[in-house]
Design a protein around this motif. Structure first.
Motif, mmCIF file in Angstrom:
data_model
loop_
_atom_site.group_PDB
_atom_site.id
_atom_site.type_symbol
_atom_site.label_atom_id
_atom_site.label_comp_id
_atom_site.label_asym_id
_atom_site.label_seq_id
_atom_site.Cartn_x
_atom_site.Cartn_y
_atom_site.Cartn_z
ATOM 1 N N LYS A 39 -13.727 -101.762 -57.989
ATOM 2 C CA LYS A 39 -15.078 -101.707 -57.411
ATOM 3 C C LYS A 39 -15.126 -100.693 -56.273
ATOM 4 O O LYS A 39 -16.064 -99.893 -56.174
ATOM 5 N N GLU A 40 -14.118 -100.729 -55.410
ATOM 6 C CA GLU A 40 -14.065 -99.774 -54.303
ATOM 7 C C GLU A 40 -13.954 -98.348 -54.832
ATOM 8 O O GLU A 40 -14.646 -97.442 -54.365
ATOM 9 N N TYR A 41 -13.099 -98.161 -55.832
ATOM 10 C CA TYR A 41 -12.924 -96.824 -56.414
ATOM 11 C C TYR A 41 -14.246 -96.300 -56.982
ATOM 12 O O TYR A 41 -14.616 -95.153 -56.746
ATOM 13 N N ARG A 42 -14.932 -97.135 -57.739
ATOM 14 C CA ARG A 42 -16.170 -96.691 -58.405
ATOM 15 C C ARG A 42 -17.266 -96.315 -57.412
ATOM 16 O O ARG A 42 -18.092 -95.448 -57.714
ATOM 17 N N THR A 43 -17.282 -96.941 -56.245
ATOM 18 C CA THR A 43 -18.284 -96.547 -55.250
ATOM 19 C C THR A 43 -17.915 -95.219 -54.597
ATOM 20 O O THR A 43 -18.786 -94.432 -54.249
ATOM 21 N N TYR B 168 -15.669 -92.755 -55.970
ATOM 22 C CA TYR B 168 -15.430 -91.659 -56.914
ATOM 23 C C TYR B 168 -16.109 -91.958 -58.261
ATOM 24 O O TYR B 168 -15.453 -92.311 -59.233
ATOM 25 N N PRO B 169 -17.402 -91.806 -58.340
ATOM 26 C CA PRO B 169 -18.087 -92.120 -59.596
ATOM 27 C C PRO B 169 -17.889 -91.071 -60.698
ATOM 28 O O PRO B 169 -18.230 -91.320 -61.857
ATOM 29 N N ASP B 170 -17.335 -89.912 -60.372
ATOM 30 C CA ASP B 170 -17.212 -88.836 -61.357
ATOM 31 C C ASP B 170 -16.123 -89.067 -62.397
ATOM 32 O O ASP B 170 -16.225 -88.589 -63.524
ATOM 33 N N TRP B 171 -15.050 -89.758 -62.026
ATOM 34 C CA TRP B 171 -13.950 -89.980 -62.966
ATOM 35 C C TRP B 171 -14.004 -91.405 -63.485
ATOM 36 O O TRP B 171 -14.114 -92.351 -62.714
ATOM 37 N N PRO B 172 -13.909 -91.595 -64.786
ATOM 38 C CA PRO B 172 -13.974 -92.947 -65.351
ATOM 39 C C PRO B 172 -12.768 -93.780 -64.915
ATOM 40 O O PRO B 172 -11.691 -93.248 -64.648
ATOM 41 N N SER B 173 -12.968 -95.083 -64.868
ATOM 42 C CA SER B 173 -11.885 -95.979 -64.468
ATOM 43 C C SER B 173 -11.904 -97.218 -65.354
ATOM 44 O O SER B 173 -12.939 -97.586 -65.908
ATOM 45 N N VAL C 289 -7.347 -94.467 -63.821
ATOM 46 C CA VAL C 289 -8.468 -93.571 -63.540
ATOM 47 C C VAL C 289 -8.337 -92.316 -64.383
ATOM 48 O O VAL C 289 -7.240 -91.792 -64.570
#
Length: 128
Positions: A73-77, A79-84, A97
């Motif tokens: 969740k923290e990553y997606r907020t 760095y939205p450009d790279w899929p996770s 990622v």
């Protein structure tokens, strides 16, 4: 001696040009299976969908499910450009990622991601 060299060069050029002028012409018929274009289109689509070819990923975390959920969740907020995604590999949940085509592309992303997730590392998943 200079005259002899000129004569040899001129003779070589004339022979070379005459050989070019006598080339043969012909036609070729290529018979191919009608499924080849369909298979090429399928391969192109699979490559775009990252189901084919060598790819690189970055791992942010390996451990329990609750912490993996928090990290993704923290990553997606940030760095939205790279899929996770969260992947379960017994006994751990892993946060992966990206789907980078080459190591250079993955390393560039890793430099940016390490600012927030210092334990992140690049790897190449094994084919299943």
């Amino acid at each position: 001696m200079l005259r002899r060299t000129k004569l040899i060069i001129t003779s070589s050029l004339l022979l070379g040009f005459s050989a070019l002028g006598t080339a043969q012409e012909g036609t070729q018929n290529i018979v191919q299976d009608e499924r080849i274009p369909e298979l090429l289109a399928l391969k192109t689509q699979m490559t775009k969908d990252s189901r084919l070819g060598d790819r690189y990923r970055i791992q942010l975390y390996s451990g329990d499910n609750n912490q993996a959920s928090k990290i993704i969740k923290e990553y997606r907020t940030l760095y939205p450009d790279w899929p996770s995604t969260v992947v379960y590999e017994t006994p751990n949940y892993k946060v992966w990622v990206g789907n980078f085509r080459n190591s250079l592309e993955a390393d560039r992303a890793l430099l940016e991601i390490k600012k927030t997730f210092p334990a992140a590392f690049r790897f190449k998943p094994e084919k299943r």
